[in-house]
Design a protein around this motif. Structure first.
Motif, PDB file in Angstrom:
ATOM      1  N   ALA A  11      -3.279   2.934  -0.435  1.00  8.42           N
ATOM      2  CA  ALA A  11      -2.828   1.883   0.292  1.00  8.42           C
ATOM      3  C   ALA A  11      -2.452   2.224   1.832  1.00  8.42           C
ATOM      4  O   ALA A  11      -2.077   1.343   2.743  1.00  8.42           O
ATOM      5  CB  ALA A  11      -1.761   1.090  -0.411  1.00  8.42           C
ATOM      6  N   ASP A  12      -2.266   3.527   2.318  1.00  8.48           N
ATOM      7  CA  ASP A  12      -1.969   3.902   3.436  1.00  8.48           C
ATOM      8  C   ASP A  12      -2.960   3.989   4.479  1.00  8.48           C
ATOM      9  O   ASP A  12      -3.828   4.812   4.470  1.00  8.48           O
ATOM     10  CB  ASP A  12      -1.231   5.442   3.617  1.00  8.48           C
ATOM     11  CG  ASP A  12      -0.689   5.784   4.592  1.00  8.48           C
ATOM     12  OD1 ASP A  12      -0.951   5.065   5.668  1.00  8.48           O
ATOM     13  OD2 ASP A  12       0.233   6.588   4.551  1.00  8.48           O
ATOM     14  N   THR A  13      -3.292   3.121   5.305  1.00  5.89           N
ATOM     15  CA  THR A  13      -4.514   3.071   6.058  1.00  5.89           C
ATOM     16  C   THR A  13      -4.475   4.098   7.319  1.00  5.89           C
ATOM     17  O   THR A  13      -5.629   4.607   7.322  1.00  5.89           O
ATOM     18  CB  THR A  13      -4.446   1.425   6.868  1.00  5.89           C
ATOM     19  OG1 THR A  13      -4.317   0.449   6.283  1.00  5.89           O
ATOM     20  CG2 THR A  13      -5.621   1.496   7.880  1.00  5.89           C
ATOM     21  N   GLU A  14      -3.166   4.442   7.786  1.00  5.36           N
ATOM     22  CA  GLU A  14      -3.374   5.677   8.562  1.00  5.36           C
ATOM     23  C   GLU A  14      -3.922   6.970   7.771  1.00  5.36           C
ATOM     24  O   GLU A  14      -4.554   7.744   8.516  1.00  5.36           O
ATOM     25  CB  GLU A  14      -2.131   5.921   8.925  1.00  5.36           C
ATOM     26  CG  GLU A  14      -1.868   4.882  10.286  1.00  5.36           C
ATOM     27  CD  GLU A  14      -0.494   5.479  10.781  1.00  5.36           C
ATOM     28  OE1 GLU A  14      -0.453   5.515  12.451  1.00  5.36           O
ATOM     29  OE2 GLU A  14       0.590   5.588  10.294  1.00  5.36           O
ATOM     30  N   LEU A  15      -3.388   7.214   6.662  1.00  5.10           N
ATOM     31  CA  LEU A  15      -3.743   8.394   6.240  1.00  5.10           C
ATOM     32  C   LEU A  15      -5.388   8.187   5.482  1.00  5.10           C
ATOM     33  O   LEU A  15      -5.926   9.437   5.666  1.00  5.10           O
ATOM     34  CB  LEU A  15      -2.921   8.541   4.715  1.00  5.10           C
ATOM     35  CG  LEU A  15      -3.462   9.684   3.766  1.00  5.10           C
ATOM     36  CD1 LEU A  15      -3.072  10.875   4.491  1.00  5.10           C
ATOM     37  CD2 LEU A  15      -2.779   9.804   2.286  1.00  5.10           C
ATOM     38  N   GLN A  16      -5.817   7.452   5.392  1.00  9.57           N
ATOM     39  CA  GLN A  16      -7.330   7.021   4.863  1.00  9.57           C
ATOM     40  C   GLN A  16      -8.022   7.491   6.150  1.00  9.57           C
ATOM     41  O   GLN A  16      -9.248   7.917   6.181  1.00  9.57           O
ATOM     42  CB  GLN A  16      -7.466   5.801   4.421  1.00  9.57           C
ATOM     43  CG  GLN A  16      -6.862   5.552   3.042  1.00  9.57           C
ATOM     44  CD  GLN A  16      -7.176   6.451   2.003  1.00  9.57           C
ATOM     45  OE1 GLN A  16      -8.281   6.944   1.778  1.00  9.57           O
ATOM     46  NE2 GLN A  16      -6.197   6.779   1.181  1.00  9.57           N
ATOM     47  N   LEU A  17      -7.589   6.840   7.200  1.00 11.28           N
ATOM     48  CA  LEU A  17      -8.296   6.974   8.715  1.00 11.28           C
ATOM     49  C   LEU A  17      -8.290   8.309   9.076  1.00 11.28           C
ATOM     50  O   LEU A  17      -9.113   9.258   9.244  1.00 11.28           O
ATOM     51  CB  LEU A  17      -7.853   6.354   9.724  1.00 11.28           C
ATOM     52  CG  LEU A  17      -8.437   6.115  11.120  1.00 11.28           C
ATOM     53  CD1 LEU A  17      -9.992   5.891  10.980  1.00 11.28           C
ATOM     54  CD2 LEU A  17      -7.817   5.199  11.909  1.00 11.28           C
ATOM     55  N   ALA A  18      -7.219   9.262   8.617  1.00  8.41           N
ATOM     56  CA  ALA A  18      -6.944  10.544   8.969  1.00  8.41           C
ATOM     57  C   ALA A  18      -7.968  11.271   8.125  1.00  8.41           C
ATOM     58  O   ALA A  18      -8.557  12.434   8.621  1.00  8.41           O
ATOM     59  CB  ALA A  18      -5.448  11.101   8.619  1.00  8.41           C
ATOM     60  N   LYS A  19      -8.039  10.989   6.691  1.00  2.00           N
ATOM     61  CA  LYS A  19      -8.992  11.460   5.919  1.00  2.00           C
ATOM     62  C   LYS A  19     -10.413  11.733   6.407  1.00  2.00           C
ATOM     63  O   LYS A  19     -11.255  12.561   6.401  1.00  2.00           O
ATOM     64  CB  LYS A  19      -8.884  10.899   4.369  1.00  2.00           C
ATOM     65  CG  LYS A  19      -7.659  11.400   3.787  1.00  2.00           C
ATOM     66  CD  LYS A  19      -7.806  10.928   2.251  1.00  2.00           C
ATOM     67  CE  LYS A  19      -6.580  10.973   1.577  1.00  2.00           C
ATOM     68  NZ  LYS A  19      -6.705  10.596   0.151  1.00  2.00           N
ATOM     69  N   GLU A  20     -10.862  10.482   7.364  1.00  3.29           N
ATOM     70  CA  GLU A  20     -12.137  10.408   7.597  1.00  3.29           C
ATOM     71  C   GLU A  20     -12.330  11.373   8.711  1.00  3.29           C
ATOM     72  O   GLU A  20     -13.543  11.745   8.839  1.00  3.29           O
ATOM     73  CB  GLU A  20     -12.473   8.800   8.217  1.00  3.29           C
ATOM     74  CG  GLU A  20     -12.299   8.023   7.014  1.00  3.29           C
ATOM     75  CD  GLU A  20     -13.930   8.106   6.011  1.00  3.29           C
ATOM     76  OE1 GLU A  20     -14.693   8.579   6.659  1.00  3.29           O
ATOM     77  OE2 GLU A  20     -13.725   7.937   4.823  1.00  3.29           O
ATOM     78  N   ARG A  59       4.015  12.216   4.554  1.00  2.32           N
ATOM     79  CA  ARG A  59       4.894  11.038   4.676  1.00  2.32           C
ATOM     80  C   ARG A  59       4.140   9.790   4.108  1.00  2.32           C
ATOM     81  O   ARG A  59       4.502   8.537   4.157  1.00  2.32           O
ATOM     82  CB  ARG A  59       5.333  10.689   6.137  1.00  2.32           C
ATOM     83  CG  ARG A  59       3.976  10.140   7.022  1.00  2.32           C
ATOM     84  CD  ARG A  59       4.583   9.489   8.378  1.00  2.32           C
ATOM     85  NE  ARG A  59       3.447   9.004   8.919  1.00  2.32           N
ATOM     86  CZ  ARG A  59       3.501   8.134   9.772  1.00  2.32           C
ATOM     87  NH1 ARG A  59       4.475   7.881  10.353  1.00  2.32           N
ATOM     88  NH2 ARG A  59       2.419   7.463  10.157  1.00  2.32           N
ATOM     89  N   SER A  60       3.022   9.890   3.369  1.00  2.00           N
ATOM     90  CA  SER A  60       2.173   8.853   2.798  1.00  2.00           C
ATOM     91  C   SER A  60       2.928   8.181   1.683  1.00  2.00           C
ATOM     92  O   SER A  60       2.414   6.779   1.552  1.00  2.00           O
ATOM     93  CB  SER A  60       0.535   9.284   2.377  1.00  2.00           C
ATOM     94  OG  SER A  60       1.012   9.960   1.405  1.00  2.00           O
ATOM     95  N   GLY A  61       3.802   8.650   1.041  1.00  3.36           N
ATOM     96  CA  GLY A  61       4.543   7.981  -0.126  1.00  3.36           C
ATOM     97  C   GLY A  61       3.626   7.969  -1.414  1.00  3.36           C
ATOM     98  O   GLY A  61       3.076   8.861  -1.443  1.00  3.36           O
ATOM     99  N   LYS A  62       3.934   7.200  -2.295  1.00  2.00           N
ATOM    100  CA  LYS A  62       3.746   7.222  -3.552  1.00  2.00           C
ATOM    101  C   LYS A  62       2.197   6.542  -3.681  1.00  2.00           C
ATOM    102  O   LYS A  62       1.498   6.537  -4.734  1.00  2.00           O
ATOM    103  CB  LYS A  62       4.498   6.304  -4.609  1.00  2.00           C
ATOM    104  CG  LYS A  62       5.845   6.835  -4.828  1.00  2.00           C
ATOM    105  CD  LYS A  62       6.886   6.303  -5.534  1.00  2.00           C
ATOM    106  CE  LYS A  62       8.082   6.943  -5.846  1.00  2.00           C
ATOM    107  NZ  LYS A  62       9.063   6.342  -6.605  1.00  2.00           N
ATOM    108  N   GLU A  63       1.579   5.519  -2.667  1.00  2.53           N
ATOM    109  CA  GLU A  63       0.288   5.185  -2.698  1.00  2.53           C
ATOM    110  C   GLU A  63      -0.408   5.521  -1.754  1.00  2.53           C
ATOM    111  O   GLU A  63      -0.631   4.742  -0.727  1.00  2.53           O
ATOM    112  CB  GLU A  63       0.720   3.510  -2.958  1.00  2.53           C
ATOM    113  CG  GLU A  63       1.255   3.070  -4.128  1.00  2.53           C
ATOM    114  CD  GLU A  63       1.151   1.345  -4.220  1.00  2.53           C
ATOM    115  OE1 GLU A  63       0.087   0.913  -4.102  1.00  2.53           O
ATOM    116  OE2 GLU A  63       2.311   0.840  -4.690  1.00  2.53           O
ATOM    117  N   PRO A  64      -0.919   6.380  -1.656  1.00  2.08           N
ATOM    118  CA  PRO A  64      -1.833   7.016  -0.553  1.00  2.08           C
ATOM    119  C   PRO A  64      -2.979   6.209  -0.488  1.00  2.08           C
ATOM    120  O   PRO A  64      -3.367   6.029   0.665  1.00  2.08           O
ATOM    121  CB  PRO A  64      -1.976   8.401  -0.929  1.00  2.08           C
ATOM    122  CG  PRO A  64      -1.765   8.623  -2.172  1.00  2.08           C
ATOM    123  CD  PRO A  64      -0.814   7.661  -2.569  1.00  2.08           C
TER     124      PRO A  64
END
Length: 125
Positions: A94-103, A87-92
């Motif tokens: 810029a997605d703070t939740e996704l970046q935190l999930a990657k961490e 659900r991150s969309g076209k600009e992952p």
């Protein structure tokens, strides 16, 4: 008296507080908190591998380790990682939740917490 301190009864010492701190630091025996002379074993596995230190990023790494030790935080950002990616969309970026999930994905997943094939460090390094 403020906070139980009787200023009229205080005595002047020969050293300032800064000088006493300096003396304490110079005479401190760091071997009490370090593993000097011991052979350390590298640990690998989910929850045992942190983020690579980039100078002073150890502070950030410790905060993330504490956050990802909370079960609710793990559930939100690690267990639901695939859903956040979809659900991150076209600009992952810029997605703070996704970046935190990657961490959390790195230190907690089975894939990222194994020794690299070219890891030639001895357990003591």
């Amino acid at each position: 008296a403020h906070f139980g301190i009787m200023l009229a009864q205080m005595r002047k010492t020969e050293k300032t507080l800064a000088e006493m701190d300096l003396d304490a630091n110079l005479s401190y025996e760091f071997s009490r908190i370090q593993e000097r002379g011991k052979v350390l074993q590298h640990l690998y596995g989910p929850g045992l591998t942190g983020i690579e230190n980039l100078g002073n990023s150890c502070y950030l790494s410790s905060v993330l380790q504490v956050l990802f030790s909370v079960p609710e935080f793990q559930d939100r950002y690690f267990t639901q990682y695939d859903a956040l990616v979809q659900r991150s969309g076209k600009e992952p970026a810029a997605d703070t939740e996704l970046q935190l999930a990657k961490e959390g994905e790195g230190p907690l997943s089975d894939e990222s917490t194994v020794p690299e094939a070219n890891d030639t460090r001895s357990p003591a390094s």
